[in-house]
Write a protein that holds these residues in place. Structure first.
Motif, mmCIF file in Angstrom:
data_model
loop_
_atom_site.group_PDB
_atom_site.id
_atom_site.type_symbol
_atom_site.label_atom_id
_atom_site.label_comp_id
_atom_site.label_asym_id
_atom_site.label_seq_id
_atom_site.Cartn_x
_atom_site.Cartn_y
_atom_site.Cartn_z
ATOM 1 N N GLY A 83 -66.596 -48.637 -59.611
ATOM 2 C CA GLY A 83 -67.605 -49.774 -59.450
ATOM 3 C C GLY A 83 -67.200 -50.904 -60.441
ATOM 4 O O GLY A 83 -66.294 -50.498 -61.279
ATOM 5 N N GLY A 84 -67.915 -51.973 -60.419
ATOM 6 C CA GLY A 84 -67.645 -53.177 -61.547
ATOM 7 C C GLY A 84 -66.447 -53.994 -60.881
ATOM 8 O O GLY A 84 -65.711 -53.718 -59.824
ATOM 9 N N ARG A 85 -65.926 -54.845 -61.780
ATOM 10 C CA ARG A 85 -64.990 -55.727 -61.456
ATOM 11 C C ARG A 85 -63.744 -55.801 -62.497
ATOM 12 O O ARG A 85 -64.169 -55.999 -63.757
ATOM 13 N N VAL A 86 -62.582 -55.957 -62.021
ATOM 14 C CA VAL A 86 -61.487 -56.358 -63.063
ATOM 15 C C VAL A 86 -60.820 -57.723 -62.704
ATOM 16 O O VAL A 86 -60.573 -57.822 -61.386
ATOM 17 N N ALA A 87 -60.680 -58.467 -63.592
ATOM 18 C CA ALA A 87 -59.888 -59.737 -63.092
ATOM 19 C C ALA A 87 -58.673 -59.988 -64.197
ATOM 20 O O ALA A 87 -58.878 -59.368 -65.483
ATOM 21 N N ILE A 88 -57.491 -60.166 -63.591
ATOM 22 C CA ILE A 88 -56.396 -60.370 -64.348
ATOM 23 C C ILE A 88 -55.890 -61.890 -64.162
ATOM 24 O O ILE A 88 -55.775 -62.296 -63.119
ATOM 25 N N ALA A 89 -55.592 -62.693 -65.174
ATOM 26 C CA ALA A 89 -55.384 -63.933 -65.205
ATOM 27 C C ALA A 89 -56.333 -64.725 -64.223
ATOM 28 O O ALA A 89 -55.825 -65.513 -63.212
ATOM 29 N N GLY A 90 -57.722 -64.473 -63.940
ATOM 30 C CA GLY A 90 -58.660 -65.033 -63.258
ATOM 31 C C GLY A 90 -58.687 -64.656 -61.880
ATOM 32 O O GLY A 90 -59.315 -64.737 -61.066
ATOM 33 N N LYS A 91 -57.755 -63.463 -61.617
ATOM 34 C CA LYS A 91 -57.680 -62.830 -59.961
ATOM 35 C C LYS A 91 -58.549 -61.757 -59.938
ATOM 36 O O LYS A 91 -58.316 -60.836 -60.807
ATOM 37 N N ASP A 92 -59.386 -61.673 -59.137
ATOM 38 C CA ASP A 92 -60.238 -60.653 -58.922
ATOM 39 C C ASP A 92 -59.490 -59.300 -58.238
ATOM 40 O O ASP A 92 -59.117 -59.696 -56.948
ATOM 41 N N LEU A 93 -59.163 -58.083 -58.834
ATOM 42 C CA LEU A 93 -58.340 -57.187 -58.281
ATOM 43 C C LEU A 93 -59.195 -56.608 -57.010
ATOM 44 O O LEU A 93 -58.551 -56.325 -56.017
ATOM 45 N N GLY A 94 -60.407 -56.715 -56.959
ATOM 46 C CA GLY A 94 -61.326 -55.975 -55.969
ATOM 47 C C GLY A 94 -61.010 -56.826 -54.572
ATOM 48 O O GLY A 94 -61.200 -56.314 -53.632
ATOM 49 N N SER A 95 -60.521 -58.095 -54.793
ATOM 50 C CA SER A 95 -60.224 -58.995 -53.612
ATOM 51 C C SER A 95 -58.917 -58.669 -52.862
ATOM 52 O O SER A 95 -58.542 -59.289 -51.817
ATOM 53 N N LEU A 96 -58.108 -57.908 -53.564
ATOM 54 C CA LEU A 96 -56.864 -57.710 -53.192
ATOM 55 C C LEU A 96 -56.569 -56.496 -52.304
ATOM 56 O O LEU A 96 -56.892 -55.282 -52.503
ATOM 57 N N ASP A 97 -55.714 -56.372 -51.225
ATOM 58 C CA ASP A 97 -55.375 -55.108 -50.433
ATOM 59 C C ASP A 97 -54.150 -54.512 -51.329
ATOM 60 O O ASP A 97 -53.714 -55.104 -52.405
ATOM 61 N N GLU A 98 -53.603 -53.480 -50.657
ATOM 62 C CA GLU A 98 -52.912 -52.728 -51.529
ATOM 63 C C GLU A 98 -51.481 -53.686 -51.837
ATOM 64 O O GLU A 98 -50.912 -53.809 -52.830
ATOM 65 N N THR A 99 -51.049 -54.332 -51.108
ATOM 66 C CA THR A 99 -49.754 -55.185 -51.026
ATOM 67 C C THR A 99 -49.951 -56.118 -52.104
ATOM 68 O O THR A 99 -49.095 -56.194 -53.002
ATOM 69 N N GLY A 100 -51.164 -56.782 -52.018
ATOM 70 C CA GLY A 100 -51.543 -57.949 -52.878
ATOM 71 C C GLY A 100 -51.643 -57.265 -54.582
ATOM 72 O O GLY A 100 -51.236 -57.849 -55.398
#
Ligand SMILES: Nc1ncnc2c1ncn2[C@@H]1O[C@H](COP(=O)(O)OP(=O)(O)OP(=O)(O)O)[C@@H](O)[C@H]1O
Ligand SMILES: [Mg+2]
Length: 247
Positions: A66-83
């Motif tokens: 749960g919760g959110r992680v963003a690196i350099a403004g990019k939300d990791l939860g929005s990424l598929d495995e390739t991303g």
């Protein structure tokens, strides 16, 4: 919302549960923190308090429950495995306690390996420059077994920095080193922050190592229980002693 974009890494209410039923472990119980650019943060706390879990989630090596992680403004939860793989490759450096170098490859080949695996051409010049940055210009042709522990860790740091990541995570990077080699690795990390504006997040059990950081986050039972700045190694020891279970 601005905090999500200005920090190099943002964690919001980060939660991690391992297992189910009787084996259920709440490793992170809702951690919110920002790691700003060009800062050195140390993470401390008793064994099992969630330090490595936090680092792995923040680096995109594990997905939190749960919760959110963003690196350099990019939300990791929005990424598929390739991303996620691509973001890790391009934006994240990770250093482990055990160095994790490939024993059959030279220092130079180890530094270039992730970039080559990603299909990028690398030049001898840029590999030499990467090794020079960690003080190992004359060791490019040496294999790990021909290097000291501290030198091996510096090769691992050069490898982690090769793609100019937004953030360098290190999980007990001095845990396997003697005090002199530890000092060299810590001085290197401090220089990366001060002179190259690198963001560094380091888990450590060593108060002397933590004292090099700008800020020390203390975890206990998966929660952030303290944030210390400008403290001596002695006062870190005292603060941690209060958290350690007495056996
Ligand atoms: N893959 C896993 N499966 C199940 N439980 C896990 C897993 N990884 C960690 N844990 C549990 O989650 C909790 C936090 O573990 P974590 O490795 O993050 O602690 P740590 O603070 O890094 O400890 P140490 O200082 O010993 O390295 C512990 O109770 C641990 O047993
Ligand atoms: Mg750990």
């Amino acid at each position: 919302m601005s905090a999500m974009t200005t920090a190099t890494v943002s964690l919001r209410d980060l939660r991690m549960v391992y297992g189910t039923g009787e084996r259920r472990v709440l490793a992170l119980a809702g951690v919110t923190v920002d790691f700003p650019p060009a800062t050195f943060t140390a993470i401390m706390g008793p064994s099992g308090s969630g330090k490595s879990t936090l680092l792995h989630c923040a680096a995109g090596l594990d997905r939190p429950t749960g919760g959110r992680v963003a690196i350099a403004g990019k939300d990791l939860g929005s990424l598929d495995e390739t991303g996620l793989t691509r973001l890790r490759r391009d934006r994240v450096g990770f250093v482990f306690q055990e160095f994790n170098l490939v024993s059959s490859l030279t220092a130079g080949q180890n530094v270039a390996l992730p970039a080559r695996l990603a299909g990028r051409r690398t030049s001898a010049g840029e590999i030499a420059a990467a090794l020079a940055e960690v003080g190992l210009a004359d060791r490019a042709g040496h294999r790990p077994s021909e290097l000291s522990g501290g030198q091996q860790q510096r090769v691992a740091i050069a490898r982690a920095l090769f793609n100019r990541p937004a953030v360098l995570f290190a999980d007990e990077p001095t845990g396997a080193l003697d005090s002199q080699s530890s000092r060299q690795v810590l001085d290197l990390l401090r220089t990366l922050v001060d002179e190259h504006r690198q963001t560094v997040v380091m888990v450590t059990h060593d108060p002397l190592a933590a004292a090099v950081a700008n800020e020390i986050l203390v975890l206990a039972d998966g929660r952030l229980v303290d944030r210390l700045t400008g403290v001596s190694a002695e006062s870190i020891v005292a603060r941690l002693a209060a958290l350690e279970p007495t056996c």
